[in-house]
Design an enzyme around this catalytic site. Structure first.
Site, PDB file in Angstrom:
ATOM      1  N   SER A 186       0.851  -1.197   0.000  1.00  0.00           N
ATOM      2  CA  SER A 186       0.000   0.000   0.000  1.00  0.00           C
ATOM      3  C   SER A 186       0.880   1.237   0.000  1.00  0.00           C
ATOM      4  CB  SER A 186      -0.891   0.016   1.241  1.00  0.00           C
ATOM      5  OG  SER A 186      -1.504   1.292   1.385  1.00  0.00           O
ATOM      6  N   TYR A 242      -1.644  -0.679  10.165  1.00  0.00           N
ATOM      7  CA  TYR A 242      -1.728  -0.989   8.738  1.00  0.00           C
ATOM      8  C   TYR A 242      -0.469  -0.500   8.020  1.00  0.00           C
ATOM      9  CZ  TYR A 242      -3.764  -1.185   4.022  1.00  0.00           C
ATOM     10  OH  TYR A 242      -4.024  -1.460   2.698  1.00  0.00           O
TER      11      TYR A 242
HETATM   12  N1  NAP Z   1      -8.752  -0.861  -1.570  1.00  0.00           N
HETATM   13  C1  NAP Z   1      -7.737  -0.053  -1.373  1.00  0.00           C
HETATM   14  O1  NAP Z   1      -7.877   1.187  -1.412  1.00  0.00           O
HETATM   15  C2  NAP Z   1      -6.343  -0.603  -1.125  1.00  0.00           C
HETATM   16  C3  NAP Z   1      -5.264   0.299  -1.149  1.00  0.00           C
HETATM   17  C4  NAP Z   1      -3.982  -0.180  -0.910  1.00  0.00           C
HETATM   18  C5  NAP Z   1      -3.754  -1.523  -0.684  1.00  0.00           C
HETATM   19  N2  NAP Z   1      -4.818  -2.381  -0.671  1.00  0.00           N
HETATM   20  C6  NAP Z   1      -4.545  -3.800  -0.404  1.00  0.00           C
HETATM   21  O2  NAP Z   1      -5.108  -4.601  -1.417  1.00  0.00           O
HETATM   22  C7  NAP Z   1      -5.382  -5.901  -0.891  1.00  0.00           C
HETATM   23  C8  NAP Z   1      -6.799  -6.326  -1.267  1.00  0.00           C
HETATM   24  O3  NAP Z   1      -7.728  -5.493  -0.590  1.00  0.00           O
HETATM   25  P1  NAP Z   1      -9.107  -5.004  -1.246  1.00  0.00           P
HETATM   26  O4  NAP Z   1      -8.946  -3.575  -1.520  1.00  0.00           O
HETATM   27  O5  NAP Z   1      -9.505  -5.905  -2.349  1.00  0.00           O
HETATM   28  O6  NAP Z   1     -10.061  -5.106   0.021  1.00  0.00           O
HETATM   29  P2  NAP Z   1     -11.268  -6.137   0.336  1.00  0.00           P
HETATM   30  O7  NAP Z   1     -12.260  -6.070  -0.763  1.00  0.00           O
HETATM   31  O8  NAP Z   1     -11.691  -5.781   1.702  1.00  0.00           O
HETATM   32  O9  NAP Z   1     -10.564  -7.562   0.324  1.00  0.00           O
HETATM   33  C9  NAP Z   1      -9.777  -8.025   1.405  1.00  0.00           C
HETATM   34  C10 NAP Z   1      -9.538  -9.499   1.193  1.00  0.00           C
HETATM   35  O10 NAP Z   1      -8.660  -9.968   2.238  1.00  0.00           O
HETATM   36  C11 NAP Z   1      -9.266 -11.090   2.858  1.00  0.00           C
HETATM   37  N3  NAP Z   1      -8.928 -11.175   4.261  1.00  0.00           N
HETATM   38  C12 NAP Z   1      -9.076 -10.219   5.211  1.00  0.00           C
HETATM   39  N4  NAP Z   1      -8.762 -10.708   6.433  1.00  0.00           N
HETATM   40  C13 NAP Z   1      -8.411 -12.009   6.230  1.00  0.00           C
HETATM   41  C14 NAP Z   1      -7.999 -13.055   7.084  1.00  0.00           C
HETATM   42  N5  NAP Z   1      -7.900 -12.887   8.414  1.00  0.00           N
HETATM   43  N6  NAP Z   1      -7.720 -14.255   6.537  1.00  0.00           N
HETATM   44  C15 NAP Z   1      -7.829 -14.452   5.206  1.00  0.00           C
HETATM   45  N7  NAP Z   1      -8.229 -13.516   4.347  1.00  0.00           N
HETATM   46  C16 NAP Z   1      -8.514 -12.300   4.848  1.00  0.00           C
HETATM   47  C17 NAP Z   1     -10.762 -10.892   2.689  1.00  0.00           C
HETATM   48  O11 NAP Z   1     -11.420 -12.161   2.814  1.00  0.00           O
HETATM   49  P3  NAP Z   1     -12.908 -12.330   3.491  1.00  0.00           P
HETATM   50  O12 NAP Z   1     -13.736 -11.168   3.007  1.00  0.00           O
HETATM   51  O13 NAP Z   1     -13.362 -13.649   2.959  1.00  0.00           O
HETATM   52  O14 NAP Z   1     -12.708 -12.323   4.965  1.00  0.00           O
HETATM   53  C18 NAP Z   1     -10.834 -10.320   1.294  1.00  0.00           C
HETATM   54  O15 NAP Z   1     -10.822 -11.339   0.343  1.00  0.00           O
HETATM   55  C19 NAP Z   1      -5.151  -5.802   0.617  1.00  0.00           C
HETATM   56  O16 NAP Z   1      -3.886  -6.341   0.951  1.00  0.00           O
HETATM   57  C20 NAP Z   1      -5.154  -4.314   0.878  1.00  0.00           C
HETATM   58  O17 NAP Z   1      -4.405  -3.962   2.017  1.00  0.00           O
HETATM   59  C21 NAP Z   1      -6.094  -1.952  -0.894  1.00  0.00           C
END
Ligand code: NAP
Length: 255
Positions: free
Chosen positions: A153, A166
């Site tokens: 991130s 985070y």
């Molecule tokens: N969206 C943004 O703005 C953003 C920005 C920078 C970086 N990121 C990074 O991108 C990645 C994907 O995030 P996203 O944006 O797609 O958010 P998201 O839609 O909330 O997806 C998060 C994913 O992580 C899984 N997860 C969370 N806690 C977990 C656990 N304890 N064990 C196993 N799986 C777990 C969730 O699974 P369940 O729902 O099945 O629990 C879900 O599939 C993350 O690493 C996040 O930090 C996102």
């Protein structure tokens, strides 16, 4: 001079490879799963608490003609990474590509981050990617080919808006990328990260907040999951790109 193992052609063909993608039930995970399936990759897709989205993505991948396994596992549990790798290998074969995408990011100001939240966030965002990489790397080295990609991130660089737990977890993840990249490069295994800023249509950020952008993003809008997925495929297809964390942030943070 003979070519190093796994160097291959300038562009790596991903078709026929097996990928383990964590967090496939989330917004970015779904987009990466579909992009990899379109590139011909068979997929183990993991979720923790959201079975329906994960199985939905699994169906979409299957319709694209790829083999798929949908696996449940809480990555806060230290036993889960090894279990997910073993199940992937049992169902689909050796893991050629690891995308450590799952992430937890409960928003809290620093005064309100307790030990439980700190530990849970670090366990999912940092310890689990380490244990996953540790489990898949020996086979990749043995076969002379591998791709490891971690979802970091922009918060790793700027501190971000989610909280200190985070930001620290993602900065640690970048260190992990650099550690493994240096040690695996000569064996045909690339290790990289993608560091997005704010990506909408995700569980973390379902839509652009009313009342304006939370950060001054020069491009003037939030990013989209498919933009992360396009970059992921490009990174995974490139055998000469390793040891990099690529910022995908609409110009927010020059580096
Ligand atoms: N969206 C943004 O703005 C953003 C920005 C920078 C970086 N990121 C990074 O991108 C990645 C994907 O995030 P996203 O944006 O797609 O958010 P998201 O839609 O909330 O997806 C998060 C994913 O992580 C899984 N997860 C969370 N806690 C977990 C656990 N304890 N064990 C196993 N799986 C777990 C969730 O699974 P369940 O729902 O099945 O629990 C879900 O599939 C993350 O690493 C996040 O930090 C996102």
């Amino acid at each position: 001079m003979s070519a190093p193992r796994g160097s291959g052609s300038p562009r790596t063909a991903l078709a026929g490879r097996v990928a383990l993608l964590t967090g496939a039930s989330g917004g970015i995970g779904r987009a990466v799963a579909l992009a990899l399936a379109e590139a011909g990759v068979d997929l183990a897709l993991t979720f923790s608490r959201s079975p329906d989205p994960a199985h939905g993505v699994g169906e979409e991948v299957r319709r694209l003609g790829r083999r798929v396994a949908v696996l449940q596992g809480d990555l806060a549990d230290a036993a889960t990474p090894g279990h997910l790798v073993a199940e992937t290998e049992r169902l689909l074969g050796p893991v050629d590509i690891l995308v450590a995408n799952a992430g937890a990011g409960e928003q809290r100001v620093w005064q309100e981050v307790d030990v439980a939240l700190w530990d849970a966030t670090l366990a999912v965002n940092l310890r689990a990617p380490f244990l996953l990489a540790q489990a898949v790397a020996p086979g990749m080295v043995e076969r002379g080919f591998g791709r490891i990609l971690a979802l970091s991130s922009v918060a790793a660089y700027t501190g971000g808006v989610v909280g200190p737990h985070y930001a620290a977890s993602k900065a640690g993840l970048n260190g992990l990328v650099h550690y493994f990249a240096g040690r695996l490069a000569g064996d045909g295994v690339t290790v990289n990260g993608i560091a997005p800023a704010l990506i909408e249509q995700t569980g973390m950020l379902p839509q652009a907040p009313e009342g304006g952008m939370p950060l001054p993003i020069p491009v003037g809008r939030l990013g989209l999951p498919h933009e992360v997925a396009d970059l992921a495929v490009a990174v995974l297809s490139n055998g000469y790109l390793t040891n990099q964390v690529v910022l995908l942030d609409g110009g927010l943070h020059p580096r």
